[in-house]
Design a protein around this motif. Structure first.
Motif, short mmCIF file in Angstrom:
data_model
loop_
_atom_site.label_atom_id
_atom_site.label_comp_id
_atom_site.label_asym_id
_atom_site.label_seq_id
_atom_site.Cartn_x
_atom_site.Cartn_y
_atom_site.Cartn_z
N VAL A 230 38.89 -0.49 5.45
CA VAL A 230 38.93 -1.59 5.14
C VAL A 230 40.14 -1.99 5.11
O VAL A 230 41.16 -2.21 3.72
CB VAL A 230 37.84 -2.19 3.41
N ASN A 231 40.57 -2.65 5.82
CA ASN A 231 42.25 -2.61 5.76
C ASN A 231 42.35 -4.45 5.42
O ASN A 231 43.72 -4.42 5.47
CB ASN A 231 42.31 -3.21 7.55
N ASP A 232 41.63 -4.71 4.34
CA ASP A 232 42.82 -5.48 4.14
C ASP A 232 42.66 -5.06 2.74
O ASP A 232 42.98 -5.86 1.42
CB ASP A 232 41.18 -7.01 3.76
N PHE A 233 42.40 -4.37 2.15
CA PHE A 233 42.94 -3.68 0.83
C PHE A 233 44.25 -3.12 1.07
O PHE A 233 44.63 -2.41 1.56
CB PHE A 233 41.60 -2.47 0.04
N GLY A 234 45.35 -3.31 -0.17
CA GLY A 234 46.47 -2.95 0.07
C GLY A 234 46.80 -2.68 -0.83
O GLY A 234 48.12 -1.98 -1.07
N PHE A 235 46.14 -1.94 -2.22
CA PHE A 235 46.22 -1.07 -3.52
C PHE A 235 47.67 -1.95 -4.43
O PHE A 235 48.16 -1.36 -4.95
CB PHE A 235 46.71 0.15 -2.93
N GLU A 236 47.38 -3.23 -4.12
CA GLU A 236 48.83 -3.94 -4.76
C GLU A 236 48.25 -4.30 -6.16
O GLU A 236 46.66 -4.02 -6.27
CB GLU A 236 48.79 -5.24 -4.15
N GLY A 237 48.93 -3.88 -7.27
CA GLY A 237 48.80 -3.19 -8.87
C GLY A 237 47.98 -2.23 -9.17
O GLY A 237 47.95 -2.36 -10.26
N VAL A 238 47.48 -1.53 -8.43
CA VAL A 238 46.40 -0.18 -8.71
C VAL A 238 47.69 0.95 -9.83
O VAL A 238 49.02 1.01 -8.69
CB VAL A 238 45.90 0.71 -7.40
N LYS A 239 47.18 1.26 -11.11
CA LYS A 239 47.72 1.85 -11.38
C LYS A 239 46.90 3.45 -11.30
O LYS A 239 47.88 4.62 -11.59
CB LYS A 239 48.16 1.72 -12.54
N ARG A 240 45.96 3.77 -11.63
CA ARG A 240 44.90 4.69 -11.27
C ARG A 240 43.29 4.43 -10.50
O ARG A 240 43.65 3.28 -9.96
CB ARG A 240 44.97 5.44 -13.09
N PHE A 241 42.97 5.87 -10.76
CA PHE A 241 41.77 5.71 -9.73
C PHE A 241 41.19 6.57 -10.58
O PHE A 241 41.80 7.38 -11.15
CB PHE A 241 41.49 5.57 -8.19
N TYR A 242 39.68 7.01 -10.75
CA TYR A 242 38.79 7.22 -11.24
C TYR A 242 37.34 7.18 -10.57
O TYR A 242 36.93 6.53 -9.77
CB TYR A 242 38.35 7.21 -12.37
N THR A 243 36.18 8.22 -10.27
CA THR A 243 35.20 8.00 -9.56
C THR A 243 34.05 8.90 -10.71
O THR A 243 34.32 8.38 -11.56
CB THR A 243 35.32 9.15 -8.20
N VAL A 244 32.90 7.68 -10.28
CA VAL A 244 31.87 8.15 -11.15
C VAL A 244 30.72 8.05 -10.33
O VAL A 244 30.79 7.65 -9.57
CB VAL A 244 31.75 6.69 -11.93
N SER A 245 29.82 9.19 -10.70
CA SER A 245 28.46 9.33 -10.59
C SER A 245 27.30 9.34 -11.57
O SER A 245 27.64 9.65 -12.91
CB SER A 245 28.37 10.56 -9.76
N ASN A 246 25.99 8.90 -11.41
CA ASN A 246 25.01 9.70 -12.24
C ASN A 246 24.60 10.84 -11.95
O ASN A 246 24.17 11.26 -10.88
CB ASN A 246 24.30 8.17 -12.03
N HIS A 247 23.33 10.86 -12.64
CA HIS A 247 22.43 11.83 -12.86
C HIS A 247 21.40 12.25 -11.85
O HIS A 247 20.84 12.58 -11.56
CB HIS A 247 22.58 13.10 -14.26
N LEU A 248 21.17 10.41 -12.31
CA LEU A 248 19.75 10.10 -11.45
C LEU A 248 19.80 9.24 -11.25
O LEU A 248 20.23 7.94 -11.09
CB LEU A 248 19.00 10.01 -13.21
N GLN A 249 19.24 8.86 -10.15
CA GLN A 249 18.65 7.16 -9.40
C GLN A 249 18.21 7.01 -10.24
O GLN A 249 17.36 7.23 -10.73
CB GLN A 249 18.28 7.52 -8.37
#
Length: 153
Positions: A29-48
Motif C-alpha cells: 500500500v504505497n500511499d500509506f506513509g505512517f505520518e502521525g503514527v505513534k504505536r501499533f498493535y495486532t488483534v485476532s479473535n479465537h472464533l470466526q
C-alpha cells in the motif's frame, strides 16, 4: 500518505496491490506513509464470526490493515458521546490480506470488526500514545450498531 488523508473528516480506504511472480508475492500500500503514527498493535479473535466493537476516540485516528484473513470493519461518526443515536450511518469495509489496503478511521469515529475467517489478524496503527489513548476512550455495546450480518447472494 499526504497529510490531507490524515486530516480527512471521514474514513478513507487506501488501496494497495499484489504482485506475484516465480519468486512469490509482494503486497503493498504505497500511499500509506505512517505520518502521525505513534504505536501499533495486532488483534485476532479465537472464533470466526466474533465481533469486537464499538471503540471510539475523540482525538485519536487509527489505520487498519488485514495481515491475515478477512474482516468486515465498521466506522461510525459519533454525534453524542454520552448517548449516540442508534440510526447513525455506519460505513462498512471488507479488509482482506489477499487484497492489500489500509483503512483510515479518523478522530470522532467509533470502529469495530467481525472476523470473516478463522485466521484473521488485523494490525492497527494509532496516532496516540497508549497513555493519551486511555484518556480518550469510549466504548459502546458490540451490537449498538448491528451491521454484522453478511447477506447471502
Amino acid at each position: 500518505m499526504p497529510k490531507a488523508i490524515l486530516d480527512s473528516p471521514q474514513p478513507v480506504l487506501l488501496a494497495g496491490g499484489l504482485v506475484v511472480d516465480d519468486r512469490g508475492e509482494l503486497g503493498f500500500v504505497n500511499d500509506f506513509g505512517f505520518e502521525g503514527v505513534k504505536r501499533f498493535y495486532t488483534v485476532s479473535n479465537h472464533l470466526q464470526g466474533f465481533v469486537r466493537a464499538w471503540h471510539a476516540h475523540k482525538r485519536e485516528a487509527k489505520y487498519v490493515s488485514a495481515v491475515c484473513g478477512a474482516a468486515v470493519v465498521g466506522a461510525v461518526r459519533i454525534d453524542n458521546w454520552e448517548k449516540p443515536a442508534r440510526d447513525l450511518a455506519v460505513e462498512r469495509f471488507v479488509l482482506c490480506a489477499g487484497k492489500p489496503a489500509v483503512l483510515l478511521i479518523p478522530p470522532g469515529y467509533a470502529n469495530g470488526f467481525i472476523s470473516l475467517t478463522a485466521d484473521l489478524k488485523l494490525i492497527f496503527f494509532s496516532t496516540s500514545t497508549l497513555e493519551d489513548s486511555q484518556g480518550d476512550d469510549f466504548r459502546f455495546d458490540a451490537r449498538y450498531w448491528d451491521i454484522w450480518h453478511v447477506e447471502e447472494r
